[in-house]
Scaffold this active site. Structure first.
Site, PDB file in Angstrom:
ATOM      1  N   ARG A 127      29.026  85.773  30.592  1.00 18.54           N
ATOM      2  CA  ARG A 127      28.499  84.440  30.296  1.00 18.54           C
ATOM      3  C   ARG A 127      28.803  83.988  28.872  1.00 18.54           C
ATOM      4  NH1 ARG A 127      24.684  81.533  33.250  1.00 18.54           N
ATOM      5  NH2 ARG A 127      23.980  82.510  35.176  1.00 18.54           N
ATOM      6  N   TYR A 130      20.798  91.666  24.087  1.00 17.78           N
ATOM      7  CA  TYR A 130      21.199  91.289  25.446  1.00 17.78           C
ATOM      8  C   TYR A 130      22.702  91.047  25.449  1.00 17.78           C
ATOM      9  CZ  TYR A 130      21.285  88.346  29.737  1.00 17.78           C
ATOM     10  OH  TYR A 130      21.554  87.793  30.959  1.00 17.78           O
ATOM     11  N   ILE A 149      16.100  94.387  34.143  1.00 16.54           N
ATOM     12  CA  ILE A 149      15.660  92.994  34.019  1.00 16.54           C
ATOM     13  C   ILE A 149      16.394  92.249  35.114  1.00 16.54           C
ATOM     14  CG2 ILE A 149      15.597  90.956  32.541  1.00 16.54           C
ATOM     15  CD1 ILE A 149      15.408  92.852  30.134  1.00 16.54           C
ATOM     16  N   LYS A 162      19.424  95.004  26.830  1.00 15.20           N
ATOM     17  CA  LYS A 162      19.708  94.656  28.212  1.00 15.20           C
ATOM     18  C   LYS A 162      21.223  94.653  28.339  1.00 15.20           C
ATOM     19  CE  LYS A 162      19.355  90.925  31.627  1.00 15.20           C
ATOM     20  NZ  LYS A 162      18.888  89.540  31.899  1.00 15.20           N
ATOM     21  N   TYR A 179      29.683  81.148  23.159  1.00  8.08           N
ATOM     22  CA  TYR A 179      30.658  80.095  22.890  1.00  8.08           C
ATOM     23  C   TYR A 179      31.406  80.269  21.570  1.00  8.08           C
ATOM     24  CZ  TYR A 179      32.931  75.571  22.508  1.00  8.08           C
ATOM     25  OH  TYR A 179      33.875  74.593  22.377  1.00  8.08           O
ATOM     26  N   THR A 232      18.060  83.608  30.789  1.00 12.65           N
ATOM     27  CA  THR A 232      19.122  82.886  31.481  1.00 12.65           C
ATOM     28  C   THR A 232      18.635  82.351  32.823  1.00 12.65           C
ATOM     29  OG1 THR A 232      20.786  84.319  30.458  1.00 12.65           O
ATOM     30  CG2 THR A 232      21.457  83.073  32.390  1.00 12.65           C
ATOM     31  N   THR A 233      17.950  83.214  33.594  1.00  9.07           N
ATOM     32  CA  THR A 233      17.462  82.819  34.914  1.00  9.07           C
ATOM     33  C   THR A 233      16.401  81.737  34.801  1.00  9.07           C
ATOM     34  OG1 THR A 233      17.905  85.086  35.639  1.00  9.07           O
ATOM     35  CG2 THR A 233      16.578  83.739  37.098  1.00  9.07           C
TER      36      THR A 233
END
Length: 291
Positions: free
Chosen positions: A138, A133, A203, A161, A107, A44-45
């Site tokens: 999000r 994850y 993380i 995660k 989504y 994501t980052t």
């Protein structure tokens, strides 16, 4: 098992949004020098949502080559399409990644059964360690501990995660999945406490700008040394807070630019940090003695 402070690495970009390969290489060397225990590429980052498939694979390839076995490289390969996530995971294995990190499909809001079948399909098909994850803030879907437990017995599913920030989740997952299942915090603010409770690492977004301190804090927390971990984390706490004044990775990319590690490139729909937050983040960097 991969343990310690794992950086959720940003993807440096030029002002026009093109990938900045020199700065990417420089960041990898910076992290290895400063003691980062592992590198997560194109999570994501790393703005995985705005990179095309070729760029995604090129970043993984570049990081794997630059690292050259010095620390583990975990490739972000999640997608809301099972077919796409499967292909990205196959690509990451071929490119030499040590493990893959797969976010829950976003989504489309699958059921718990859909989540189970999504991850099982990929794990059945690709023989590489895979880290689940869970970040419902999000993705709009929360993978429950019971679903994690169904997947934990698969030979290719190595850990999770967990980014809800709910400490009890770590305890539940550990009880259901056993000691051989890796648990990584995906929430910098609660990462120290989760590791003190038995998690295997974090993380981290904060690791991008304070890798040495994050490494030292993780070493202490994983060893159960609360006093040392808290002492180090007190220096990091303001970063854990202020790096999220706007959507990640907007603040951390601005901070890295402020520190001289890269330019201000970022891709739409993300934009450069709003001017109103620049003094806030600059003050946080100064308090952490990073500028």
């Amino acid at each position: 098992m991969i343990t310690g402070s794992l950086v959720a690495l940003v993807t440096p970009m030029l002002d026009d949004g093109a990938l900045d390969w020199k700065r990417l290489h420089d960041l990898v060397e910076f992290h290895i020098k400063e003691g980062t225990d592992g590198i997560v590429a194109v999570g994501t980052t790393g703005e995985s949502a705005t990179l095309n498939v070729n760029e995604h694979c090129d970043v993984i390839r570049s990081v794997v080559k630059q690292v050259n076995g010095r620390v583990p490289v975990i490739a972000g390969t999640g997608a809301n399409s099972t077919h796409e996530a499967l292909q990205l995971t196959k690509n990451a294995k071929e490119l030499g990644a040590d493990a893959c990190l797969l976010v829950t499909p976003y989504y489309n809001k699958p059921t718990q059964e859909g989540l189970y079948l999504h991850y099982k399909t990929i794990a059945d098909a690709v023989d590489i360690p895979q880290i689940l994850y869970n970040v419902p803030g999000r993705t709009a879907v929360d993978m429950l501990p019971e679903t994690v437990a169904r997947l934990a017995g698969h030979k290719n599913i190595a850990g999770i995660k967990e980014a809800t920030g709910i400490l009890e989740r770590g305890t539940q997952i550990r009880e259901l999945c056993g000691e051989d299942f890796a648990i990584y915090s995906g929430d910098d603010g609660t990462g120290m406490e989760l590791m003190l409770q038995g998690a295997n690492g974090v993380i981290s977004v904060t690791n991008n700008i304070a890798p040495r301190l994050m490494h030292e804090m993780c070493v202490a927390a994983i060893a159960g040394d609360r006093a040392t971990a808290e002492q180090i984390n007190s220096k990091l706490d303001i970063l854990h807070q202020k790096l999220f004044v706007e959507a990640n990775p907007i603040p951390v990319k601005w901070a890295l630019a402020e520190m001289g590690h890269m330019g201000h490139g970022i891709r739409l729909p993300l934009t450069r940090l709003s001017e109103e937050f620049e003094p806030v983040l600059r003050d946080a960097l100064a308090q952490a003695a990073l500028i």
